[in-house]
Design a protein around this motif. Structure first.
Motif, PDB file in Angstrom:
ATOM      1  N   ILE A 496       0.933  -1.085  -0.014  1.00 13.64           N
ATOM      2  CA  ILE A 496      -0.065  -0.084   0.026  1.00 13.64           C
ATOM      3  C   ILE A 496       0.849   1.318  -0.042  1.00 13.64           C
ATOM      4  N   LEU A 497       0.552   2.235  -0.999  1.00 13.60           N
ATOM      5  CA  LEU A 497       1.365   3.395  -1.035  1.00 13.60           C
ATOM      6  C   LEU A 497       0.937   4.495  -0.150  1.00 13.60           C
ATOM      7  N   GLY A 498       1.767   5.471  -0.002  1.00 15.21           N
ATOM      8  CA  GLY A 498       1.400   6.590   0.875  1.00 15.21           C
ATOM      9  C   GLY A 498       2.089   8.009   0.346  1.00 15.21           C
ATOM     10  N   TYR A 499       2.301   8.966   1.010  1.00 19.62           N
ATOM     11  CA  TYR A 499       2.901  10.240   0.613  1.00 19.62           C
ATOM     12  C   TYR A 499       3.891  10.984   1.586  1.00 19.62           C
ATOM     13  N   ASN A 500       4.403  11.637   1.116  1.00 18.44           N
ATOM     14  CA  ASN A 500       5.328  12.836   1.730  1.00 18.44           C
ATOM     15  C   ASN A 500       4.984  14.002   1.660  1.00 18.44           C
ATOM     16  N   LEU A 501       4.850  14.973   2.883  1.00 15.27           N
ATOM     17  CA  LEU A 501       4.472  16.109   2.652  1.00 15.27           C
ATOM     18  C   LEU A 501       5.689  17.122   2.575  1.00 15.27           C
ATOM     19  N   LYS A 502       5.557  18.072   1.988  1.00  8.08           N
ATOM     20  CA  LYS A 502       6.600  19.052   1.684  1.00  8.08           C
ATOM     21  C   LYS A 502       6.994  19.652   3.013  1.00  8.08           C
ATOM     22  N   GLU A 503       8.260  19.937   3.205  1.00  8.61           N
ATOM     23  CA  GLU A 503       8.741  20.633   4.565  1.00  8.61           C
ATOM     24  C   GLU A 503       8.492  22.253   4.567  1.00  8.61           C
ATOM     25  N   GLY A 504       8.278  22.607   5.703  1.00  5.12           N
ATOM     26  CA  GLY A 504       8.349  24.104   5.780  1.00  5.12           C
ATOM     27  C   GLY A 504       7.106  24.737   5.264  1.00  5.12           C
ATOM     28  N   LEU A 505       6.093  23.999   5.369  1.00  6.14           N
ATOM     29  CA  LEU A 505       4.574  24.643   4.917  1.00  6.14           C
ATOM     30  C   LEU A 505       4.087  25.276   6.219  1.00  6.14           C
ATOM     31  N   GLU A 506       3.357  26.362   5.877  1.00  5.34           N
ATOM     32  CA  GLU A 506       2.704  27.115   6.972  1.00  5.34           C
ATOM     33  C   GLU A 506       1.756  26.352   7.685  1.00  5.34           C
ATOM     34  N   LYS A 507       1.450  26.653   9.066  1.00  6.06           N
ATOM     35  CA  LYS A 507       0.806  25.732   9.904  1.00  6.06           C
ATOM     36  C   LYS A 507      -0.643  25.476   9.360  1.00  6.06           C
ATOM     37  N   GLU A 508      -1.342  26.567   9.047  1.00  2.80           N
ATOM     38  CA  GLU A 508      -2.802  26.219   8.644  1.00  2.80           C
ATOM     39  C   GLU A 508      -2.892  25.169   7.220  1.00  2.80           C
ATOM     40  N   LEU A 509      -1.727  25.535   6.597  1.00  4.77           N
ATOM     41  CA  LEU A 509      -1.743  24.815   5.281  1.00  4.77           C
ATOM     42  C   LEU A 509      -1.160  23.440   5.313  1.00  4.77           C
ATOM     43  N   GLU A 510      -0.344  23.336   6.279  1.00  2.00           N
ATOM     44  CA  GLU A 510       0.220  22.034   6.791  1.00  2.00           C
ATOM     45  C   GLU A 510      -0.898  21.042   7.261  1.00  2.00           C
ATOM     46  N   GLN A 511      -1.634  21.777   8.009  1.00  2.00           N
ATOM     47  CA  GLN A 511      -3.056  20.894   8.765  1.00  2.00           C
ATOM     48  C   GLN A 511      -3.701  20.657   7.457  1.00  2.00           C
ATOM     49  N   THR A 512      -4.143  21.378   6.375  1.00  2.00           N
ATOM     50  CA  THR A 512      -4.995  20.959   5.469  1.00  2.00           C
ATOM     51  C   THR A 512      -4.328  19.793   4.587  1.00  2.00           C
ATOM     52  N   CYS A 513      -3.123  20.001   4.246  1.00  4.50           N
ATOM     53  CA  CYS A 513      -2.320  18.827   3.365  1.00  4.50           C
ATOM     54  C   CYS A 513      -2.326  17.579   4.354  1.00  4.50           C
ATOM     55  N   ARG A 514      -2.090  17.645   5.707  1.00  2.00           N
ATOM     56  CA  ARG A 514      -1.956  16.543   6.242  1.00  2.00           C
ATOM     57  C   ARG A 514      -3.256  15.600   6.364  1.00  2.00           C
ATOM     58  N   ARG A 515      -4.276  16.247   6.545  1.00  2.00           N
ATOM     59  CA  ARG A 515      -5.796  15.668   6.562  1.00  2.00           C
ATOM     60  C   ARG A 515      -5.891  14.853   5.222  1.00  2.00           C
ATOM     61  N   LEU A 516      -5.485  15.428   4.046  1.00  2.00           N
ATOM     62  CA  LEU A 516      -5.635  14.881   2.889  1.00  2.00           C
ATOM     63  C   LEU A 516      -4.920  13.599   2.649  1.00  2.00           C
ATOM     64  N   VAL A 517      -3.694  13.407   3.308  1.00  2.00           N
ATOM     65  CA  VAL A 517      -2.999  11.979   2.984  1.00  2.00           C
ATOM     66  C   VAL A 517      -2.702  11.231   4.258  1.00  2.00           C
ATOM     67  N   THR A 518      -3.777  11.569   5.490  1.00  2.00           N
ATOM     68  CA  THR A 518      -3.529  10.763   6.638  1.00  2.00           C
ATOM     69  C   THR A 518      -4.379   9.493   6.270  1.00  2.00           C
ATOM     70  N   PRO A 519      -3.668   8.305   6.607  1.00  2.00           N
ATOM     71  CA  PRO A 519      -4.271   6.867   6.123  1.00  2.00           C
ATOM     72  C   PRO A 519      -5.758   6.798   7.113  1.00  2.00           C
ATOM     73  N   GLU A 520      -6.397   5.984   6.855  1.00  2.00           N
ATOM     74  CA  GLU A 520      -7.990   5.664   7.505  1.00  2.00           C
ATOM     75  C   GLU A 520      -7.768   5.383   8.968  1.00  2.00           C
ATOM     76  N   LEU A 521      -6.869   4.442   9.160  1.00  2.00           N
ATOM     77  CA  LEU A 521      -6.847   3.939  10.672  1.00  2.00           C
ATOM     78  C   LEU A 521      -6.491   5.002  11.488  1.00  2.00           C
ATOM     79  N   GLN A 522      -5.208   5.934  11.168  1.00  2.00           N
ATOM     80  CA  GLN A 522      -4.727   6.998  12.067  1.00  2.00           C
ATOM     81  C   GLN A 522      -5.613   8.041  12.104  1.00  2.00           C
TER      82      GLN A 522
END
Length: 557
Positions: A496-522
């Motif tokens: 099963i594949l996953g994602y890596n987020l870019k580093e240095g994102l602003e806090k609010e943007l980082e939260q938005t991006c993290r929600r998009l790639v967080t696996p179902e169980l977590q």
């Protein structure tokens, strides 16, 4: 005759006077008693605890629909596990079947949606045999039975009649507040400029291996952002006691003495609507997603390689060469190997395929669900979902989750494809029927031209978010995922594949991006802790603990 009786009595008395004789007589009587009991048992109809409970569940489920559908109850038979129906009135058919089938062939796109979800996106052609045409007689439930869904969902007199102790014991759960939107004013505007009310009460039947993890991520994000409540499994699990039929008491915080309503029910379950109605609002929107049974079984074989039906074969071809040799319908995990969608919708996957049975099954699904999506056309499905729920574009944009690496995929020869269709015949009938109604709804409610514009906008937004949020070109293999909290569960023979987020994102943007790639169980675990916070725990990350309250504006193009 009298002399014979005296002779027999004398012999028996002689035998009875000695110890071995008494033992012989006792053994003979005991043997005669055992043989008699076996004969009586064989003369009785076979009874199985599981079959009896299954039948009770299905008959009660059917009772909730029978009066509105004007059809008799479904009957599950113990021996064959096949359900049939008695004299059912013929459905009203106003269009010629052959013309309807021709329309289906014309409406279904021949090419897949680029950038769509999970694994295989090439649409399989629909069979044109007379048998399939006969099984797919069009049904117009909405015109024939107005108000059916509303009447069915308001039925509250359902009882499951289960034996005490059949399901695992459950501990008391904390109380959950009645669902509210906490003062938020939700209002939406469709892309056609019409005002509508965004839907916040939702039931999503999460069908296995059908891009449902991606849809679940969409629901998680929407629910978290708008402070909605979820119907979580007891103790924060990830399945609602699947593969048992769903019961309201499986939900954390539900109490029959003071029933609570939850906004979103989306975890894995085997559908049973009378019980679902106990934990959601009567106005909830019901939807699910389907996948071509050919690709679904190929994916299931890899993902559920440890299931009893698949564990002793080296390939799917070997299993399909003689499936009854490996498949035992009495096994607890047999549903992964045959008619998985049929099973998830609550029906018996081992029943004989007949025109009447298929018709009744399709009618029951149409009565319970407002619409069904198609995973092979995921982008079009998201546009339809956005329109039906009156959500905005960002609410339905997503990245594919729980997808396999291409190294674990293999093309299937035509001979295997036909065997899969035959082995999963009930799934095939469900899929072909609702594939047709999917495009009919799009043609009726959205239109082809506007659909093309909406899909284009969705893909552009996804590409924009990918450029903003993700490192590299997109998915990466598990060993290359840098953040362990974003690593998806590895299961069976799949990678099963996953994602890596870019580093240095602003806090609010980082939260938005993290929600998009967080696996179902977590993601599910984080939302559970947010809804049922432990008495003593460390503070959770801001994106998990206190989502910003948005004012939903609906879809605006």
């Amino acid at each position: 005759m009298l002399k014979f009786r005296r002779y027999l009595i004398t012999k028996l008395n002689t035998i009875y006077r000695c110890q071995p004789g008494r033992l012989w007589i006792a053994f003979s009587v005991l043997t005669l008693l055992v043989v008699t009991l076996q004969v009586v048992e064989k003369l009785q109809p076979p009874r199985s605890c599981w079959c009896e409970q299954e039948r009770d569940l299905q008959q009660n489920m059917a009772q909730g629909l029978s009066s509105d559908l004007q059809t008799p109850n479904l009957l599950w038979e113990d021996e064959s596990l096949q359900w049939q129906r008695k004299a059912v009135p013929e459905p009203a058919v106003t269009e010629d079947i052959s013309q309807k089938h021709l329309s289906l062939r014309q409406e279904m796109p021949l090419e897949s949606s680029p950038g769509s979800q999970e694994e295989h996106w090439t649409q399989q052609p629909v069979e044109s045999s007379k048998k399939v045409e006969a099984l797919l007689v069009p049904m117009r439930l909405k015109s024939q039975l107005p108000g059916l869904r509303k009447a069915a969902r308001e039925e509250d007199s359902y009882n499951t009649h289960l034996e005490t102790g059949f399901f695992p014991s459950q501990t008391a759960a904390p109380e959950v507040e009645e669902v509210t939107n906490r003062g938020q004013q939700l209002r939406g505007v469709t892309s056609q400029g019409k005002t509508c009310k965004p839907q916040t009460d939702i039931v999503f039947l999460k069908v296995h291996k059908s891009a449902s993890s991606t849809v679940m991520n969409i629901l998680f994000r929407f629910g978290e952002t708008h402070n909605l409540t979820f119907a979580f499994p007891q103790g924060g699990g990830y399945q609602l006691y699947y593969p048992n039929h769903f019961l309201a008491r499986f939900v954390q915080g539900f109490s029959p003495r003071s029933p609570r309503r939850f906004n979103i029910l989306c975890h894995h379950m085997r559908f049973l609507q009378p019980e679902v109605q106990k934990v959601v609002s009567s106005s909830a929107v019901y939807f699910s997603i389907l996948r071509n049974p050919v690709q679904l079984m190929e994916s299931s074989f890899v993902y559920y390689k440890g299931a009893s039906a698949f564990s002793h074969v080296r390939s799917l071809q070997e299993f399909l060469s003689d499936p009854h040799r490996y498949y035992n319908p009495a096994s607890g995990d047999s549903h992964y190997a045959r008619n998985l969608m049929t099973f998830d919708f609550g029906f018996n996957p081992n029943g004989e395929v007949s025109t009447e049975r298929v018709q009744l099954m399709l009618k029951a699904i149409e009565a319970s669900f407002d619409f069904l999506l198609i995973s092979e056309y995921f982008d079009e499905s998201m546009v339809l979902l956005k329109e039906m729920l009156c959500w905005d574009l960002d609410s339905v944009v997503s990245f594919p989750l729980n997808i396999r690496d291409n190294s674990t995929k293999s093309p299937l020869p035509d001979s295997i494809v036909e065997k899969i269709k035959a082995w999963n015949r009930l799934d095939w009938e469900i899929y072909t029927h609702f594939n047709r109604t999917f495009w009919e709804r799009i043609e009726r409610d959205i239109g082809r031209e506007r659909m093309e514009r909406e899909v284009k906008a969705l893909r552009e937004r996804r590409a924009e978010l990918a450029r903003t949020c993700l490192q590299g070109t997109g998915t990466v293999v598990p060993k290359d995922i840098k953040d362990s909290s974003l690593r998806p569960l590895q299961h069976g023979g799949a990678r099963i594949l996953g994602y890596n987020l870019k580093e240095g994102l602003e806090k609010e943007l980082e939260q938005t991006c993290r929600r998009l790639v967080t696996p179902e169980l977590q993601y599910s675990s984080a939302l559970y802790k947010r809804q049922f916070p432990p008495k003593t725990s460390k503070p959770t990350p801001s994106w998990q603990g206190s989502a910003p309250q948005h004012r939903l504006e609906g879809t605006q193009n």
